[in-house]
Design a protein around this motif. Structure first.
Motif, PDB file in Angstrom:
ATOM      1  N   ARG A 147       1.018  -1.466   0.376  1.00 32.85           N
ATOM      2  CA  ARG A 147      -0.165   0.029   0.144  1.00 32.85           C
ATOM      3  C   ARG A 147       0.754   1.487  -0.023  1.00 32.85           C
ATOM      4  O   ARG A 147       1.539   1.409   0.577  1.00 32.85           O
ATOM      5  N   THR A 148       0.445   2.159  -0.981  1.00 31.94           N
ATOM      6  CA  THR A 148       1.164   3.011  -0.613  1.00 31.94           C
ATOM      7  C   THR A 148       0.224   4.607  -0.745  1.00 31.94           C
ATOM      8  O   THR A 148      -0.934   5.024  -0.901  1.00 31.94           O
ATOM      9  N   SER A 149       0.277   5.144   0.952  1.00 30.43           N
ATOM     10  CA  SER A 149      -1.349   5.613   1.705  1.00 30.43           C
ATOM     11  C   SER A 149      -0.669   7.221   0.793  1.00 30.43           C
ATOM     12  O   SER A 149       0.243   7.470  -0.326  1.00 30.43           O
ATOM     13  N   LEU A 150      -2.032   8.351   1.080  1.00 33.53           N
ATOM     14  CA  LEU A 150      -1.781   9.034   0.102  1.00 33.53           C
ATOM     15  C   LEU A 150      -1.683  10.570   1.421  1.00 33.53           C
ATOM     16  O   LEU A 150      -2.211  11.642   0.444  1.00 33.53           O
ATOM     17  N   VAL A 151      -1.374   9.968   2.548  1.00 34.36           N
ATOM     18  CA  VAL A 151      -0.892  11.388   3.040  1.00 34.36           C
ATOM     19  C   VAL A 151       0.163  11.812   2.831  1.00 34.36           C
ATOM     20  O   VAL A 151       1.261  11.365   2.607  1.00 34.36           O
ATOM     21  N   PRO A 152       0.140  13.166   2.892  1.00 40.99           N
ATOM     22  CA  PRO A 152       1.762  13.916   2.282  1.00 40.99           C
ATOM     23  C   PRO A 152       2.773  13.068   3.226  1.00 40.99           C
ATOM     24  O   PRO A 152       3.881  13.916   2.622  1.00 40.99           O
ATOM     25  N   GLU A 153       2.416  12.769   4.690  1.00 44.08           N
ATOM     26  CA  GLU A 153       4.043  12.564   5.299  1.00 44.08           C
ATOM     27  C   GLU A 153       4.245  11.742   5.373  1.00 44.08           C
ATOM     28  O   GLU A 153       5.553  10.388   5.148  1.00 44.08           O
ATOM     29  N   ALA A 154       3.387  10.438   4.378  1.00 42.91           N
ATOM     30  CA  ALA A 154       3.632   8.751   3.741  1.00 42.91           C
ATOM     31  C   ALA A 154       3.968   9.298   2.289  1.00 42.91           C
ATOM     32  O   ALA A 154       4.495   8.280   1.817  1.00 42.91           O
ATOM     33  N   LEU A 155       3.653  10.282   1.662  1.00 42.47           N
ATOM     34  CA  LEU A 155       3.618  10.144   0.386  1.00 42.47           C
ATOM     35  C   LEU A 155       5.487   9.536  -0.266  1.00 42.47           C
ATOM     36  O   LEU A 155       5.606   9.133  -1.719  1.00 42.47           O
ATOM     37  N   TRP A 156       6.269  10.080   0.506  1.00 42.42           N
ATOM     38  CA  TRP A 156       7.529   9.250   0.234  1.00 42.42           C
ATOM     39  C   TRP A 156       7.860   8.462  -0.249  1.00 42.42           C
ATOM     40  O   TRP A 156       8.425   7.701  -1.711  1.00 42.42           O
ATOM     41  N   ASN A 157       6.825   7.094  -0.940  1.00 41.28           N
ATOM     42  CA  ASN A 157       6.681   5.638  -0.306  1.00 41.28           C
ATOM     43  C   ASN A 157       6.693   5.524  -1.778  1.00 41.28           C
ATOM     44  O   ASN A 157       6.931   4.720  -2.632  1.00 41.28           O
ATOM     45  N   LEU A 158       5.063   6.238  -2.031  1.00 40.41           N
ATOM     46  CA  LEU A 158       4.886   6.111  -3.155  1.00 40.41           C
ATOM     47  C   LEU A 158       5.751   7.300  -4.455  1.00 40.41           C
ATOM     48  O   LEU A 158       5.711   6.903  -5.987  1.00 40.41           O
ATOM     49  N   ARG A 159       6.162   8.067  -3.906  1.00 35.47           N
ATOM     50  CA  ARG A 159       7.322   9.025  -4.670  1.00 35.47           C
ATOM     51  C   ARG A 159       8.649   7.780  -5.430  1.00 35.47           C
ATOM     52  O   ARG A 159       9.050   7.800  -6.656  1.00 35.47           O
ATOM     53  N   ASN A 160       8.965   7.133  -4.024  1.00 41.60           N
ATOM     54  CA  ASN A 160       9.710   6.031  -4.809  1.00 41.60           C
ATOM     55  C   ASN A 160       9.840   5.104  -5.159  1.00 41.60           C
ATOM     56  O   ASN A 160      10.752   4.301  -6.138  1.00 41.60           O
ATOM     57  N   LEU A 161       8.634   4.861  -5.082  1.00 44.97           N
ATOM     58  CA  LEU A 161       8.145   3.688  -6.430  1.00 44.97           C
ATOM     59  C   LEU A 161       8.009   4.345  -8.147  1.00 44.97           C
ATOM     60  O   LEU A 161       8.079   3.618  -8.455  1.00 44.97           O
ATOM     61  N   ILE A 162       7.185   5.514  -7.782  1.00 42.84           N
ATOM     62  CA  ILE A 162       7.359   6.109  -9.889  1.00 42.84           C
ATOM     63  C   ILE A 162       8.326   6.065  -9.908  1.00 42.84           C
ATOM     64  O   ILE A 162       8.839   5.755 -11.376  1.00 42.84           O
ATOM     65  N   HIS A 163       9.710   6.322  -8.879  1.00 41.01           N
ATOM     66  CA  HIS A 163      11.047   6.716  -9.797  1.00 41.01           C
ATOM     67  C   HIS A 163      11.690   5.429  -9.648  1.00 41.01           C
ATOM     68  O   HIS A 163      12.420   5.231 -10.742  1.00 41.01           O
ATOM     69  N   ALA A 164      11.186   4.058  -9.176  1.00 40.26           N
ATOM     70  CA  ALA A 164      12.103   2.655  -9.081  1.00 40.26           C
ATOM     71  C   ALA A 164      11.782   2.477 -10.700  1.00 40.26           C
ATOM     72  O   ALA A 164      12.015   1.708 -11.631  1.00 40.26           O
ATOM     73  N   ALA A 165       9.990   2.868 -11.280  1.00 33.39           N
ATOM     74  CA  ALA A 165       9.654   2.206 -12.139  1.00 33.39           C
ATOM     75  C   ALA A 165       9.867   2.800 -13.160  1.00 33.39           C
ATOM     76  O   ALA A 165      10.149   2.190 -14.676  1.00 33.39           O
ATOM     77  N   LEU A 166       9.553   4.702 -13.301  1.00 33.30           N
ATOM     78  CA  LEU A 166       9.896   5.471 -14.778  1.00 33.30           C
ATOM     79  C   LEU A 166      11.123   6.048 -14.430  1.00 33.30           C
ATOM     80  O   LEU A 166      11.569   6.721 -15.422  1.00 33.30           O
ATOM     81  N   GLY A 167      11.947   5.677 -13.248  1.00 34.35           N
ATOM     82  CA  GLY A 167      13.472   6.959 -13.310  1.00 34.35           C
ATOM     83  C   GLY A 167      13.168   8.209 -12.897  1.00 34.35           C
ATOM     84  O   GLY A 167      13.958   8.867 -13.636  1.00 34.35           O
ATOM     85  N   LYS A 168      11.849   8.525 -12.963  1.00 39.74           N
ATOM     86  CA  LYS A 168      10.824  10.299 -13.013  1.00 39.74           C
ATOM     87  C   LYS A 168      11.688  10.721 -10.604  1.00 39.74           C
ATOM     88  O   LYS A 168      10.320   9.498 -10.031  1.00 39.74           O
ATOM     89  N   ASN A 169      12.074  11.702 -10.378  1.00 36.16           N
ATOM     90  CA  ASN A 169      12.135  11.842  -9.384  1.00 36.16           C
ATOM     91  C   ASN A 169      10.840  13.243  -9.580  1.00 36.16           C
ATOM     92  O   ASN A 169      10.311  13.770  -9.805  1.00 36.16           O
ATOM     93  N   VAL A 170       9.469  12.780  -8.548  1.00 40.92           N
ATOM     94  CA  VAL A 170       8.621  13.690  -8.629  1.00 40.92           C
ATOM     95  C   VAL A 170       8.582  14.331  -7.208  1.00 40.92           C
ATOM     96  O   VAL A 170       7.494  15.373  -6.852  1.00 40.92           O
ATOM     97  N   GLY A 171       9.140  14.130  -6.512  1.00 38.75           N
ATOM     98  CA  GLY A 171       9.129  15.134  -5.686  1.00 38.75           C
ATOM     99  C   GLY A 171       9.141  16.711  -5.563  1.00 38.75           C
ATOM    100  O   GLY A 171      10.083  17.227  -6.319  1.00 38.75           O
TER     101      GLY A 171
END
Length: 174
Positions: A70-94
């Motif tokens: 699960r990747t939470s969408l609460v602001p303090e947990a968005l780092w996990n979704l950011r890491n997933l997107i970066h790992a899959a697409l090579g793009k840092n959305v931070g």
């Protein structure tokens, strides 16, 4: 003899899957592909999260096994979704605001690190980290990590300059 019963399966997914439980695999690194994500709301907190389903690609012994996260969408947990997107697409959305469609990363190969976790008295495999697929099987060297940190700092400074006027952007446009 049993009587015929009319059953309405129209609300049931056509996808055939077994059991719906995650595979229990040894702790370590795995290559996986995201195959499904559902936007859900927590019964307890009311906050939104993506419930992910991944299929293991490698090692071959576990190919096809399913892992969940699960990747939470609460602001303090968005780092996990950011890491997933970066790992899959090579793009840092931070630091960006974007419209994210989880299907954008379906089928993309990435590496996950799995550790054992106890939940309600049972041991289960829990994804604890996302990394790009090219990190799979690579031996980490302390010198390389220091070099990566310097490059990341330079990239962040450049991104901050470029993204001052950033509004809603689709992840594919990054």
């Amino acid at each position: 003899m049993a009587k015929k019963v009319r059953i309405d399966f129209s609300g049931v997914s056509k996808e055939i899957r077994s059991g719906g439980r995650a595979a229990r695999v040894p702790e370590g690194d795995y290559l996986v592909k995201p195959v499904n994500a559902e936007l859900r709301r927590s019964d307890k907190s009311g906050s939104k999260y993506f419930s992910w389903r991944f299929q293991i690609v490698d090692p071959k012994k576990y190919k096809g096994k399913t892992l969940y996260d699960r990747t939470s969408l609460v602001p303090e947990a968005l780092w996990n979704l950011r890491n997933l997107i970066h790992a899959a697409l090579g793009k840092n959305v931070g630091g960006k605001v974007l419209n994210f469609d989880p299907e954008a990363i379906y089928g993309k190969t990435l590496m996950v690190t799995v550790e054992d976790d106890e939940y309600q008295g049972n041991i289960r495999s829990q994804i604890v980290d996302y990394q790009p697929a090219d990190k799979y099987g690579a031996e980490e060297d302390d010198d390389e990590e220091e070099d990566d940190d310097e490059v990341e700092e330079e990239d962040e400074e450049e991104e901050e300059e470029e993204d001052e006027d950033l509004e809603d952007v689709d992840v594919e446009e990054l």
